[in-house]
Design an enzyme around this catalytic site. Structure first.
Site, PDB file in Angstrom:
ATOM      1  CG  LEU A 151      23.642 -22.023 -16.856  1.00  0.00           C
ATOM      2  CD1 LEU A 151      23.348 -23.192 -15.571  1.00  0.00           C
ATOM      3  CD2 LEU A 151      25.130 -22.864 -17.139  1.00  0.00           C
ATOM      4  CB  CYS A 169     -30.430 -26.903  -3.616  1.00  0.00           C
ATOM      5  SG  CYS A 169     -29.979 -25.554  -2.627  1.00  0.00           S
ATOM      6  CB  ALA A 227       7.258 -23.691 -20.186  1.00  0.00           C
ATOM      7  CD  GLU A 246      26.867 -25.751  -8.768  1.00  0.00           C
ATOM      8  OE1 GLU A 246      25.806 -24.757  -8.876  1.00  0.00           O
ATOM      9  OE2 GLU A 246      28.035 -26.144  -8.993  1.00  0.00           O
ATOM     10  CD  GLU A 292      19.348 -16.726  -9.586  1.00  0.00           C
ATOM     11  OE1 GLU A 292      21.120 -17.707  -9.959  1.00  0.00           O
ATOM     12  OE2 GLU A 292      18.945 -17.377 -10.205  1.00  0.00           O
ATOM     13  CE  LYS A 303      18.716 -21.981 -15.181  1.00  0.00           C
ATOM     14  NZ  LYS A 303      17.597 -21.756 -14.643  1.00  0.00           N
ATOM     15  CG  ASP A 325      13.225 -19.611 -11.327  1.00  0.00           C
ATOM     16  OD1 ASP A 325      13.154 -19.264 -11.563  1.00  0.00           O
ATOM     17  OD2 ASP A 325      11.450 -20.481 -11.097  1.00  0.00           O
ATOM     18  CB  CYS A 352     -28.226 -27.849  -1.334  1.00  0.00           C
ATOM     19  SG  CYS A 352     -26.359 -27.635  -2.221  1.00  0.00           S
ATOM     20  CE1 TYR A 406      21.872 -22.432  -0.125  1.00  0.00           C
ATOM     21  CE2 TYR A 406      19.790 -22.316  -0.880  1.00  0.00           C
ATOM     22  CZ  TYR A 406      20.688 -23.197   0.254  1.00  0.00           C
ATOM     23  OH  TYR A 406      20.476 -23.613   1.158  1.00  0.00           O
ATOM     24  CB  CYS A 456     -27.384 -23.118  -4.315  1.00  0.00           C
ATOM     25  SG  CYS A 456     -26.040 -24.797  -4.495  1.00  0.00           S
ATOM     26  CB  CYS A 484     -25.521 -22.944  -1.343  1.00  0.00           C
ATOM     27  SG  CYS A 484     -26.740 -24.519  -1.135  1.00  0.00           S
ATOM     28  CE  LYS A 541      14.544 -24.340 -16.558  1.00  0.00           C
ATOM     29  NZ  LYS A 541      14.733 -23.638 -17.867  1.00  0.00           N
TER      30      LYS A 541
HETATM   31  S1  IVH Z   1      26.078 -20.962 -13.755  1.00  0.00           S
HETATM   32  C1  IVH Z   1      28.480 -20.069 -16.557  1.00  0.00           C
HETATM   33  N1  IVH Z   1      24.742 -22.577 -11.591  1.00  0.00           N
HETATM   34  O1  IVH Z   1      20.481 -20.024 -14.114  1.00  0.00           O
HETATM   35  C2  IVH Z   1      27.456 -20.563 -15.897  1.00  0.00           C
HETATM   36  N2  IVH Z   1      22.981 -21.011 -12.671  1.00  0.00           N
HETATM   37  O2  IVH Z   1      20.333 -20.578 -17.024  1.00  0.00           O
HETATM   38  C3  IVH Z   1      26.363 -19.187 -15.178  1.00  0.00           C
HETATM   39  N3  IVH Z   1      21.325 -20.350 -11.973  1.00  0.00           N
HETATM   40  O3  IVH Z   1      21.765 -16.636 -14.881  1.00  0.00           O
HETATM   41  C4  IVH Z   1      25.410 -20.059 -14.415  1.00  0.00           C
HETATM   42  N4  IVH Z   1      21.750 -21.658 -10.856  1.00  0.00           N
HETATM   43  O4  IVH Z   1      20.870 -17.275 -12.453  1.00  0.00           O
HETATM   44  C5  IVH Z   1      24.391 -21.437 -12.636  1.00  0.00           C
HETATM   45  N5  IVH Z   1      23.659 -23.457  -9.924  1.00  0.00           N
HETATM   46  C6  IVH Z   1      23.571 -22.481 -10.668  1.00  0.00           C
HETATM   47  C7  IVH Z   1      22.578 -21.834 -11.393  1.00  0.00           C
HETATM   48  C8  IVH Z   1      22.068 -21.208 -11.738  1.00  0.00           C
HETATM   49  C9  IVH Z   1      20.352 -20.638 -10.809  1.00  0.00           C
HETATM   50  C10 IVH Z   1      20.745 -19.674 -12.346  1.00  0.00           C
HETATM   51  C11 IVH Z   1      21.133 -18.449 -12.406  1.00  0.00           C
HETATM   52  C12 IVH Z   1      21.666 -17.667 -14.459  1.00  0.00           C
HETATM   53  C13 IVH Z   1      21.072 -18.566 -15.007  1.00  0.00           C
HETATM   54  C14 IVH Z   1      21.450 -19.274 -16.793  1.00  0.00           C
END
Ligand code: IVH
Length: 679
Positions: free
Chosen positions: A85, A413, A36, A115, A175, A117, A119, A434, A225, A410, A428, A316
């Site tokens: 993205l 106490c 973040a 879908e 990923e 996302k 990590d 205590c 995936y 402690c 303790c 996000k």
């Molecule tokens: S699509 C042109 N789909 O997020 C589109 N990315 O910030 C390219 N990621 O590099 C990415 N889940 O590592 C897509 N369902 C998903 C995803 C996904 C995770 C990751 C991926 C990408 C990053 C983009």
């Protein structure tokens, strides 16, 4: 307003800072700040550069996606660039995205493919004539690292595609990630071998995939995936993104089961909330959801801007890691005397709530992370889990910050603090002398799963102990020690609440042996162990007088529990409290000792899930245990039955996968009735 000179200086500083973070994140797999914070720096740089576009140079972090490959791996140039993205952090940003899309396409409503996302780490897999020929990381989006040997070790990556209708060249994008369970097991292994644990599953996945030795990668629980394609003859694929994913699945590639087609921005927002709700229950970590315009024709019409497609967006979730200042390390004394270092923090909004305290677990953890008063720290709060300090931003350590030392006395106490060889906890030694331990012991005694005294909240217990009116749990039942007028005079109490509290205390007198045993707070004697002991012996006196051998005969009771039980009942103070409680009216029906009962469900293992109507899960558990069954929390191939109530969740799928028979509530009742015994 900043002057042009100030803008230029800020831009230069931000680039240096971001580049440094990139290096730590991408090259060293050891990020220094939470995502973040990185996103914010990047956003600030983008905003400033937009104000003075002539300052944008090709080497700005905004103008490239990643960083250069690690030395040691060969390079692979992607036939089709791997893009990034755009992000949306709010509903408003989603509305804006959808408005851009519908306007660009000149239509009212768009169908999106939705879908999760994941990590992890983006990879590109190249299949030629159905065989995996190479696999690459994203790298800078144009050139990545050749990680073919490592990817081949991931069991969810097919080495050959299934069927015979796949395109001659197929680049699949997806990923690689580490499931939570695998991550926990790996970190346990790392600790057992005195090696550094990974900060989170993403780092663990990255570190595992970038191993120069594929044999190490092979031992790491990685999974894949797929979410798209790179180079491929497009006319050989369906006309929608969802359709393409479905085909990939037919060819043996893994697709997230959460993938869905949704209509318009309303559908997107519904999907976002649905996935957010089940986020903690998913077996892997996600940091948001991704929406892609479903029609490939529409995708082509929309095209790309610099590094990202116009037809996709990542929505996000609020960040689960944030940075804040640690004001001081406090010590909390728990029910069993365990001293827990707790980080007092400058308030920070993380994982959807404002956090002011975070656990540091124990002395070794504080040392390992080298956390010090005044440090800038990374705080993590995921789901309902207690917030914790993940790491320190060393670069921002104030001068003179001293290393943490566990107190020798402690802090509550003053009794001596002891740490048993080989154990992580310092305790303790004051026992119930205590006041901190006394408070916690009484709170535990009154809690819902113990004596269930409604209305005896933590705050009242704390006040009563501090004034000295509540010295043992027996005082609760002793109206001469704790009369109505004393209770009514407490903060936020009054005549009526005192009446109610006394009624609740009186009601709790009628209890069960298992509850009573559990409420005593004997170390390692949880609800299940208390229930086993109660079932086995039937009477409290039998448990108190049992020798080691007799106790070891109880299901699930091992030497540690035996030692704790014997030590507890040996203590004359504890025997006195028990006597007083019984004298003051606490009672329970004796149960038929299990030794004397048939055990029709002995050897069978049950798992309970979902909510039931006719009884609580705890009641069902107790009844099954009384019949000799074992009740556990997770399904395995060895589970005999899964009992499902309403909204069963993922356990049901698992049971089906393992072929574990499923009982509904009615079937469970019938089973219990068939074997019914006094409990
Ligand atoms: S699509 C042109 N789909 O997020 C589109 N990315 O910030 C390219 N990621 O590099 C990415 N889940 O590592 C897509 N369902 C998903 C995803 C996904 C995770 C990751 C991926 C990408 C990053 C983009």
């Amino acid at each position: 307003m900043l002057t042009p000179k100030e803008i230029e200086t800020s831009i230069i500083q931000l680039r240096i800072e971001i580049n440094l973070h990139n290096y730590h994140y991408y090259v060293l797999d050891a990020p220094q700040v939470p995502d973040a914070e990185y996103d914010r720096l990047m956003k600030r740089l983008q905003v400033l550069e937009l104000q003075v576009p002539e300052l944008i140079t090709l080497d700005s972090p905004t103008q490239r996606v990643g960083t250069k490959p690690l030395a040691g791996f060969d390079e692979i140039t992607h036939a089709v660039a791997m893009l990034s993205l755009d992000n949306a952090f709010s509903d408003d940003e989603m509305f804006a995205f959808d408005a851009r899309v519908t306007k660009g396409l000149e239509i009212e409503e768009v169908t999106y493919c939705a879908e999760p996302k994941l990590d992890g780490l983006a990879v590109s897999l190249r299949y030629e004539d159905g065989r995996l020929v190479h696999a690459a990381t994203r790298g800078d989006g144009r050139v990545g690292e050749d990680i073919t040997q490592n990817v081949r070790t991931i069991s969810s990556v097919p080495l050959r595609l299934m069927g015979d209708d796949f395109p001659p060249v197929l680049e699949v994008r997806g990923e690689v990630y580490m499931p939570r369970a695998g991550f926990d097991a790996l970190n346990k292994r790392q600790r057992d071998h005195d090696e550094k644990p990974f900060a989170n599953p993403r780092n663990a996945a990255a570190g595992s995939l970038r191993q120069l030795d594929p044999e190490i990668t092979a031992t790491r629980p990685l999974a894949l995936y797929c979410y798209g394609v790179g180079e491929v003859e497009k006319q050989l694929l369906p006309a929608s993104h969802y359709g393409i994913l479905a085909r990939l699945k037919e060819w043996g590639l893994r697709i997230s089961p959460e993938t869905e087609e949704v209509r318009g921005v309303t559908g997107c927002l519904e999907y976002y909330r649905k996935i957010d709700d089940k986020r903690d229950a998913l077996p892997y970590e996600i940091d948001g959801v991704v929406f892609k315009v479903n029609s490939i024709r529409q995708q082509q019409a929309l095209g790309f801007v610099s590094r990202a497609p116009r037809w996709a967006i990542a929505h996000k979730f609020p960040a689960q890691e944030e940075m804040t200042r640690l004001i001081a390390i406090d010590i909390q004394v728990g029910r069993t005397g365990a001293l827990t270092p707790v980080a007092r923090l400058e308030p920070v909004f993380v994982g959807g709530v404002t956090v002011t305290n975070a656990t540091l677990h124990n002395e070794d953890e504080v040392r390992r992370k080298d956390v010090r008063g005044g440090d800038m720290v990374v705080v993590r709060r995921a789901g309902d889990v207690i917030p914790e300090v993940v790491s320190v931003v060393l670069a921002q350590r104030p001068d003179g910050a001293g290393a943490f030392v566990m107190p020798t006395d402690c802090p509550v106490c003053g009794s001596e603090v002891r740490r048993v060889e080989g154990e992580a906890v310092s305790r303790c030694s004051g026992g119930l002398y205590c006041s901190a331990q006394r408070k916690e012991a009484i709170k535990h005694f009154a809690s819902r799963r113990a004596m269930d005294i409604e209305g005896l909240g933590d705050k009242i217990v704390e006040q009563l102990v501090e004034i000295g009116w509540l010295n043992s749990v027996a005082d609760l039942y002793d109206r001469s020690a704790l009369p109505h007028n004393k209770l009514a005079g407490m903060d936020r109490m009054g005549d009526k609440s005192a009446d109610n509290l006394i009624a609740a205390i009186d009601k709790s007198k009628q209890t069960t042996l298992a509850r009573f045993l559990f409420s005593l707070g004997i170390r390692e004697v949880g609800q299940a162990t208390a229930q086993s002991l109660a079932n086995h012996f039937g009477k409290l006196s039998a448990i108190m007088d049992a020798d080691e051998e007799a106790l070891l005969a109880v299901a699930d009771v091992g030497p540690v529990v035996v030692a704790n039980l014997r030590a507890f009942f040996h203590e004359s103070h504890n025997r006195e409290v028990i006597e007083s409680l019984q004298r003051l009216g606490v009672q329970w029906p004796d149960v038929v000792a299990k030794r004397d009962l048939p055990q029709p469900l002995a050897g069978q293992t049950f798992v309970l899930t979902g909510s039931m109507e006719s009884m609580t899960r705890d009641e069902a558990k107790a009844k099954l245990q009384a019949l000799g069954a074992k009740v556990t929390g997770s399904i395995s191939k060895k589970t005999s039955y899964l009992v499902v109530g309403a909204d069963p969740g993922s356990k049901r799928d698992k049971a089906e996968k393992f072929g574990v028979p499923i009982l509904d509530e009615a079937a469970l009742e019938a089973l219990l009735l068939g074997h019914s015994v006094a409990n």
